[in-house]
Design an enzyme around this catalytic site. Sequence first.
Site, short mmCIF file in Angstrom:
data_model
loop_
_atom_site.label_atom_id
_atom_site.label_comp_id
_atom_site.label_asym_id
_atom_site.label_seq_id
_atom_site.Cartn_x
_atom_site.Cartn_y
_atom_site.Cartn_z
N ASP A 67 0.84 -1.20 0.00
CA ASP A 67 0.00 0.00 0.00
C ASP A 67 0.87 1.25 0.00
OD1 ASP A 67 0.89 -0.34 2.62
OD2 ASP A 67 -1.07 -0.79 3.43
N ASN A 133 -9.09 -1.88 12.42
CA ASN A 133 -10.49 -1.97 11.98
C ASN A 133 -10.70 -3.16 11.03
OD1 ASN A 133 -9.14 -1.06 9.76
ND2 ASN A 133 -10.50 0.66 9.32
N HIS A 135 -8.76 -3.90 8.43
CA HIS A 135 -8.30 -3.70 7.05
C HIS A 135 -7.06 -4.54 6.77
CE1 HIS A 135 -5.67 0.07 8.18
NE2 HIS A 135 -4.93 -0.99 8.17
N GLU A 140 -9.99 -0.90 3.16
CA GLU A 140 -10.76 -0.45 4.32
C GLU A 140 -12.15 -1.09 4.32
OE1 GLU A 140 -9.27 1.10 6.56
OE2 GLU A 140 -8.66 3.13 6.07
C1 GLP Z 1 -1.67 -0.03 8.48
C2 GLP Z 1 -1.20 -0.46 7.09
C3 GLP Z 1 -1.17 -1.96 6.97
C4 GLP Z 1 -0.68 -2.54 8.26
C5 GLP Z 1 -1.74 -2.35 9.31
C6 GLP Z 1 -1.34 -2.75 10.70
O1 GLP Z 1 -2.63 0.96 8.38
N1 GLP Z 1 -1.95 0.08 6.00
O2 GLP Z 1 -0.37 -2.32 5.88
O3 GLP Z 1 -0.43 -3.91 8.10
O4 GLP Z 1 -2.26 -1.04 9.28
O5 GLP Z 1 -0.36 -1.87 11.20
P1 GLP Z 1 0.46 -2.13 12.54
O6 GLP Z 1 1.30 -3.35 12.28
O7 GLP Z 1 1.30 -0.90 12.73
O8 GLP Z 1 -0.54 -2.36 13.61
#
Ligand code: GLP
Length: 237
Positions: A67, A133, A135, A140
């Site tokens: 992403d 959430n 995702h 999303e």
């Molecule tokens: C983010 C990213 C994802 C990531 C997820 C979890 O928003 N878009 O690619 O895997 O949320 O993030 P974290 O590992 O910091 O909890």
Amino acid sequence: MKLEVLLSPELLAARAADFFTAELERKPKLTVLVATGNTPMLTYAELERRVQRQELDCSSLTAVQLDEYLGLPESDPRSLYGWMNRSFLEPLGISKVIRFDPNLEPDPACTQFEAEVARAGGIDLAVLGLGPNGHLGFNEPPSNPQSVTRALELTPESLSSNAAYWGELPVPTHALTAGMNLILAARRVLLLVSGAHKRDVLSRALEGPQTPSLPASYLRDTDLTVLADIEAARGLK
Ligand code: GLP
């Protein structure tokens, strides 16, 4: 689905690195979808140590960006490509990358991205974190399993969770994401989940109904391995 509960984030990282190493030994030309976010960072650091000790050779693998925020130059500290480069590509000596072309408008960048993934033969391994959430990447809620690679507006939950990454800098409001179609077609998926703040979303993803309002719930349709630390796993039945 396989679920393994690890006693600490460090043990989770070691187990994830073992999993990754085994996949790479099986197929050196592995095509890997690579999450940023905080969760996989210990894993990437462990992989870097293995590369330094010459126990692991990542030079033949192709990394695929998961992403990216819209409207940021690559030099911006918030660029997710920049983060992937610092934490994964450079330390592991990887030069083959499929990414969102920053010189293209969003729609052609997504079309090109999907075409390049198809030319590479699809994703062998998706290394994913779990959004608070539900995702995946920036798919999303609501995202259905057929959602393609696309530009979208981030939800308030993602804006607030991503705000923790860079202190004072605001979180961009729009992003590109590899589609659910690509993620769910991956031959194997490794989902890394750490921390008490992921407890509720993890139990809904693994035990609740499969629904577009929780995109991660569709991972159960893949060859999924979940590595969760004890804090995240405590809510599971
Ligand atoms: C983010 C990213 C994802 C990531 C997820 C979890 O928003 N878009 O690619 O895997 O949320 O993030 P974290 O590992 O910091 O909890």
